[in-house]
Design an enzyme around this catalytic site. Structure first.
Site, PDB file in Angstrom:
ATOM      1  N   TYR A  54      39.054  49.472  52.550  1.00 34.10           N
ATOM      2  CA  TYR A  54      40.380  49.247  51.947  1.00 34.10           C
ATOM      3  C   TYR A  54      41.414  48.817  52.991  1.00 34.10           C
ATOM      4  O   TYR A  54      42.351  48.088  52.654  1.00 34.10           O
ATOM      5  CB  TYR A  54      40.827  50.485  51.152  1.00 34.10           C
ATOM      6  N   ILE A  92      44.814  46.027  42.298  1.00 34.45           N
ATOM      7  CA  ILE A  92      45.369  46.913  43.314  1.00 34.45           C
ATOM      8  C   ILE A  92      46.184  46.117  44.331  1.00 34.45           C
ATOM      9  O   ILE A  92      46.729  46.681  45.271  1.00 34.45           O
ATOM     10  CB  ILE A  92      44.257  47.753  43.983  1.00 34.45           C
ATOM     11  N   HIS A 108      44.881  51.135  37.998  1.00 35.47           N
ATOM     12  CA  HIS A 108      43.778  51.440  38.920  1.00 35.47           C
ATOM     13  C   HIS A 108      44.266  51.699  40.340  1.00 35.47           C
ATOM     14  O   HIS A 108      43.476  51.634  41.290  1.00 35.47           O
ATOM     15  CB  HIS A 108      42.743  50.308  38.925  1.00 35.47           C
ATOM     16  N   SER A 177      37.310  40.578  33.080  1.00 37.32           N
ATOM     17  CA  SER A 177      35.991  40.344  32.492  1.00 37.32           C
ATOM     18  C   SER A 177      35.737  41.206  31.263  1.00 37.32           C
ATOM     19  O   SER A 177      34.774  40.982  30.536  1.00 37.32           O
ATOM     20  CB  SER A 177      34.901  40.600  33.537  1.00 37.32           C
ATOM     21  N   ALA A 219      44.345  30.400  34.861  1.00 36.54           N
ATOM     22  CA  ALA A 219      45.550  31.088  34.370  1.00 36.54           C
ATOM     23  C   ALA A 219      46.820  30.447  34.934  1.00 36.54           C
ATOM     24  O   ALA A 219      47.862  30.455  34.282  1.00 36.54           O
ATOM     25  CB  ALA A 219      45.494  32.568  34.763  1.00 36.54           C
TER      26      ALA A 219
HETATM   27  C1  BJW Z   1      40.016  33.757  35.873  1.00 34.11           C
HETATM   28  C2  BJW Z   1      40.303  32.960  36.952  1.00 34.11           C
HETATM   29  C3  BJW Z   1      41.412  32.145  36.827  1.00 34.11           C
HETATM   30  C4  BJW Z   1      38.594  34.051  37.482  1.00 34.11           C
HETATM   31  N1  BJW Z   1      42.128  32.161  35.707  1.00 34.11           N
HETATM   32  N2  BJW Z   1      40.743  33.778  34.766  1.00 34.11           N
HETATM   33  C5  BJW Z   1      29.518  53.242  29.772  1.00 34.11           C
HETATM   34  C6  BJW Z   1      30.168  52.598  28.728  1.00 34.11           C
HETATM   35  C7  BJW Z   1      31.586  52.477  28.703  1.00 34.11           C
HETATM   36  C8  BJW Z   1      32.356  52.999  29.747  1.00 34.11           C
HETATM   37  C9  BJW Z   1      31.688  53.615  30.766  1.00 34.11           C
HETATM   38  C10 BJW Z   1      30.308  53.750  30.777  1.00 34.11           C
HETATM   39  N3  BJW Z   1      29.947  54.404  31.907  1.00 34.11           N
HETATM   40  C11 BJW Z   1      31.074  54.700  32.595  1.00 34.11           C
HETATM   41  C12 BJW Z   1      32.138  54.223  31.914  1.00 34.11           C
HETATM   42  C13 BJW Z   1      33.575  54.301  32.323  1.00 34.11           C
HETATM   43  C14 BJW Z   1      33.875  53.356  33.466  1.00 34.11           C
HETATM   44  C15 BJW Z   1      33.449  51.945  33.055  1.00 34.11           C
HETATM   45  O1  BJW Z   1      34.126  51.260  32.335  1.00 34.11           O
HETATM   46  N4  BJW Z   1      32.314  51.487  33.557  1.00 34.11           N
HETATM   47  C16 BJW Z   1      31.799  50.182  33.154  1.00 34.11           C
HETATM   48  C17 BJW Z   1      31.466  49.348  34.381  1.00 34.11           C
HETATM   49  C18 BJW Z   1      30.611  50.419  32.263  1.00 34.11           C
HETATM   50  N5  BJW Z   1      35.293  53.411  33.684  1.00 34.11           N
HETATM   51  C19 BJW Z   1      35.835  54.327  34.471  1.00 34.11           C
HETATM   52  O2  BJW Z   1      35.168  55.107  35.118  1.00 34.11           O
HETATM   53  C20 BJW Z   1      37.351  54.387  34.516  1.00 34.11           C
HETATM   54  N6  BJW Z   1      37.778  55.696  34.223  1.00 34.11           N
HETATM   55  C21 BJW Z   1      37.583  56.269  33.010  1.00 34.11           C
HETATM   56  O3  BJW Z   1      37.024  55.676  32.098  1.00 34.11           O
HETATM   57  O4  BJW Z   1      38.100  57.525  32.921  1.00 34.11           O
HETATM   58  C22 BJW Z   1      37.963  58.198  31.665  1.00 34.11           C
HETATM   59  C23 BJW Z   1      39.264  58.153  30.935  1.00 34.11           C
HETATM   60  C24 BJW Z   1      39.596  57.065  30.154  1.00 34.11           C
HETATM   61  C25 BJW Z   1      40.791  57.021  29.459  1.00 34.11           C
HETATM   62  C26 BJW Z   1      41.653  58.085  29.534  1.00 34.11           C
HETATM   63  C27 BJW Z   1      41.343  59.178  30.310  1.00 34.11           C
HETATM   64  C28 BJW Z   1      40.133  59.210  31.009  1.00 34.11           C
HETATM   65  C29 BJW Z   1      37.878  54.033  35.892  1.00 34.11           C
HETATM   66  C30 BJW Z   1      37.665  52.587  36.224  1.00 34.11           C
HETATM   67  C31 BJW Z   1      38.096  52.299  37.652  1.00 34.11           C
HETATM   68  C32 BJW Z   1      37.877  50.867  38.031  1.00 34.11           C
HETATM   69  N7  BJW Z   1      38.129  50.679  39.394  1.00 34.11           N
HETATM   70  C33 BJW Z   1      37.883  49.374  39.984  1.00 34.11           C
HETATM   71  C34 BJW Z   1      37.659  49.568  41.479  1.00 34.11           C
HETATM   72  C35 BJW Z   1      38.799  49.343  42.346  1.00 34.11           C
HETATM   73  C36 BJW Z   1      38.306  49.431  43.754  1.00 34.11           C
HETATM   74  C37 BJW Z   1      38.479  48.172  44.491  1.00 34.11           C
HETATM   75  O5  BJW Z   1      39.391  47.430  44.178  1.00 34.11           O
HETATM   76  O6  BJW Z   1      37.706  47.928  45.405  1.00 34.11           O
HETATM   77  O7  BJW Z   1      38.915  48.474  39.569  1.00 34.11           O
HETATM   78  S1  BJW Z   1      36.392  48.578  39.436  1.00 34.11           S
HETATM   79  C38 BJW Z   1      37.039  46.958  39.463  1.00 34.11           C
HETATM   80  O8  BJW Z   1      36.852  46.447  38.114  1.00 34.11           O
HETATM   81  C39 BJW Z   1      38.537  47.094  39.728  1.00 34.11           C
HETATM   82  C40 BJW Z   1      39.094  46.235  38.620  1.00 34.11           C
HETATM   83  O9  BJW Z   1      40.425  46.604  38.330  1.00 34.11           O
HETATM   84  C41 BJW Z   1      38.137  46.407  37.491  1.00 34.11           C
HETATM   85  C42 BJW Z   1      38.169  45.314  36.459  1.00 34.11           C
HETATM   86  O10 BJW Z   1      37.751  44.109  37.022  1.00 34.11           O
HETATM   87  P1  BJW Z   1      38.421  42.754  36.525  1.00 34.11           P
HETATM   88  O11 BJW Z   1      39.849  42.728  36.903  1.00 34.11           O
HETATM   89  O12 BJW Z   1      38.099  42.516  35.115  1.00 34.11           O
HETATM   90  O13 BJW Z   1      37.700  41.704  37.503  1.00 34.11           O
HETATM   91  P2  BJW Z   1      36.305  40.921  37.294  1.00 34.11           P
HETATM   92  O14 BJW Z   1      35.897  40.408  38.622  1.00 34.11           O
HETATM   93  O15 BJW Z   1      35.329  41.731  36.576  1.00 34.11           O
HETATM   94  O16 BJW Z   1      36.674  39.707  36.336  1.00 34.11           O
HETATM   95  C43 BJW Z   1      37.534  38.655  36.721  1.00 34.11           C
HETATM   96  C44 BJW Z   1      37.737  37.760  35.519  1.00 34.11           C
HETATM   97  O17 BJW Z   1      38.681  36.759  35.855  1.00 34.11           O
HETATM   98  C45 BJW Z   1      36.458  37.026  35.080  1.00 34.11           C
HETATM   99  O18 BJW Z   1      36.324  37.178  33.664  1.00 34.11           O
HETATM  100  C46 BJW Z   1      36.732  35.566  35.432  1.00 34.11           C
HETATM  101  O19 BJW Z   1      36.147  34.655  34.499  1.00 34.11           O
HETATM  102  C47 BJW Z   1      38.233  35.517  35.356  1.00 34.11           C
HETATM  103  N8  BJW Z   1      38.832  34.521  36.226  1.00 34.11           N
HETATM  104  N9  BJW Z   1      39.313  33.209  37.952  1.00 34.11           N
HETATM  105  C48 BJW Z   1      41.707  33.014  34.685  1.00 34.11           C
HETATM  106  N10 BJW Z   1      41.742  31.303  37.844  1.00 34.11           N
END
Ligand code: BJW
Length: 239
Positions: A54, A92, A108, A177, A219
């Site tokens: 980080y 972040i 996050h 995503s 975007a």
């Molecule tokens: C463009 C573009 C351009 C590119 N123009 N577009 C089984 C089923 C369902 C859920 C779960 C499960 N097992 C576990 C879970 C829960 C889990 C989860 O969802 N896991 C899944 C992977 C299955 N979630 C959690 O654990 C969360 N907590 C939780 O659920 O607590 C319970 C609770 C809920 C509600 C209330 C109370 C309690 C916590 C999640 C934490 C995520 N943390 C991270 C890590 C940060 C660390 C770091 O930065 O290094 O956050 S993971 C990572 O993914 C990061 C992001 O914020 C997050 C989302 O990613 P994002 O932003 O979508 O990025 P990408 O790369 O995936 O996508 C980019 C997109 O942009 C793509 O679609 C491209 O096409 C597009 N793009 N260029 C427009 N120019």
């Protein structure tokens, strides 16, 4: 009539500013194992490695600038007269702040913040953290962690976010995503309260079929045009 707008952003909105997304061939998760750097267990296994991961990301933010998509959201927030515009980001990075958007909810966590595991202090931090870092609030050493929500941890401000979602008429999802919950479920939540839902992405996301429609492309191109149309007509720009 559209009143309140909730915007959810993800890594794709910052991709054109030079910040890598997570899930792509060149994404962050191709270089590091999620279990090592984005879970609390990974942190416990090797705190120095996680601090280092980080630190590198935090330092790399210094020369990153907001792009036209971030700026379009700031414009929407400033000029939308019919209700409030709430920006919720999964990112972040600090590019919404660099674009001067207001009251951004970082569900996050934030790279520019550290948290104390002992007293729960969290505050601005722009240096390099380590296992030796001292908490500025309680004075203890070795209890600071990146202020990032890892898998299995509860995202920040969920109550506030749900309150905003329950009052919105328009939900916009940009550059995510749609695989990480609870954010991936916001569209269904917003639909359930009668909001119109639009996604902006390069391609339909994993939850793309839940949206009324999508605007597919960079975007930085689709969002400024959408905002311009919305502000000048009060109506949604459609494909
Ligand atoms: C463009 C573009 C351009 C590119 N123009 N577009 C089984 C089923 C369902 C859920 C779960 C499960 N097992 C576990 C879970 C829960 C889990 C989860 O969802 N896991 C899944 C992977 C299955 N979630 C959690 O654990 C969360 N907590 C939780 O659920 O607590 C319970 C609770 C809920 C509600 C209330 C109370 C309690 C916590 C999640 C934490 C995520 N943390 C991270 C890590 C940060 C660390 C770091 O930065 O290094 O956050 S993971 C990572 O993914 C990061 C992001 O914020 C997050 C989302 O990613 P994002 O932003 O979508 O990025 P990408 O790369 O995936 O996508 C980019 C997109 O942009 C793509 O679609 C491209 O096409 C597009 N793009 N260029 C427009 N120019």
């Amino acid at each position: 009539m559209i009143k309140n707008i909730v915007v959810l952003t993800g890594a794709g909105i910052s991709a054109e500013s030079g910040i890598p997304v997570f899930r792509s061939e060149t994404g962050l998760w191709e270089q590091e194992r999620v279990e090592d750097v984005a879970t609390y267990d990974g942190f416990l296994r090797d705190k120095a490695k996680v601090h280092g991961f980080y630190n590198k990301m935090r330092l790399s933010l210094a020369d990153k600038q907001a792009n036209p998509a971030h700026l379009a959201l700031t414009r929407l927030q400033r000029e939308w007269q019919s209700g409030k515009v709430t920006i919720v980001t999964q990112n972040i990075d600090n590019l919404h702040e660099k674009a001067q958007s207001k009251d951004v909810i970082h569900m996050h966590g934030e790279l520019m913040s550290l948290r104390c595991e002992r007293c729960d202090y969290a505050g601005f931090f722009d240096g390099e953290s380590s296992v030796e870092s001292v908490c500025p609030a309680c004075g203890h050493k070795g209890c600071m962690r990146p202020d990032i929500v890892w898998f299995g941890e509860t995202p920040y401000e969920m109550g506030v976010i749900e309150e905003h979602l329950s009052q919105c008429n328009l939900f916009l999802s940009i550059g995510t995503s749609g695989v990480v919950y609870p954010a991936a479920g916001f569209c269904r939540f917003a639909k359930a309260v009668g909001a119109q839902c639009v996604e902006f992405n390069l391609e339909p996301s994993a939850v793309g079929s839940s949206f009324d429609y999508g605007l597919y492309g960079k975007a930085s191109e689709t969002l400024p045009a959408f905002v311009e149309h919305l502000l000048s007509t009060g109506e949604l720009l459609r494909p």
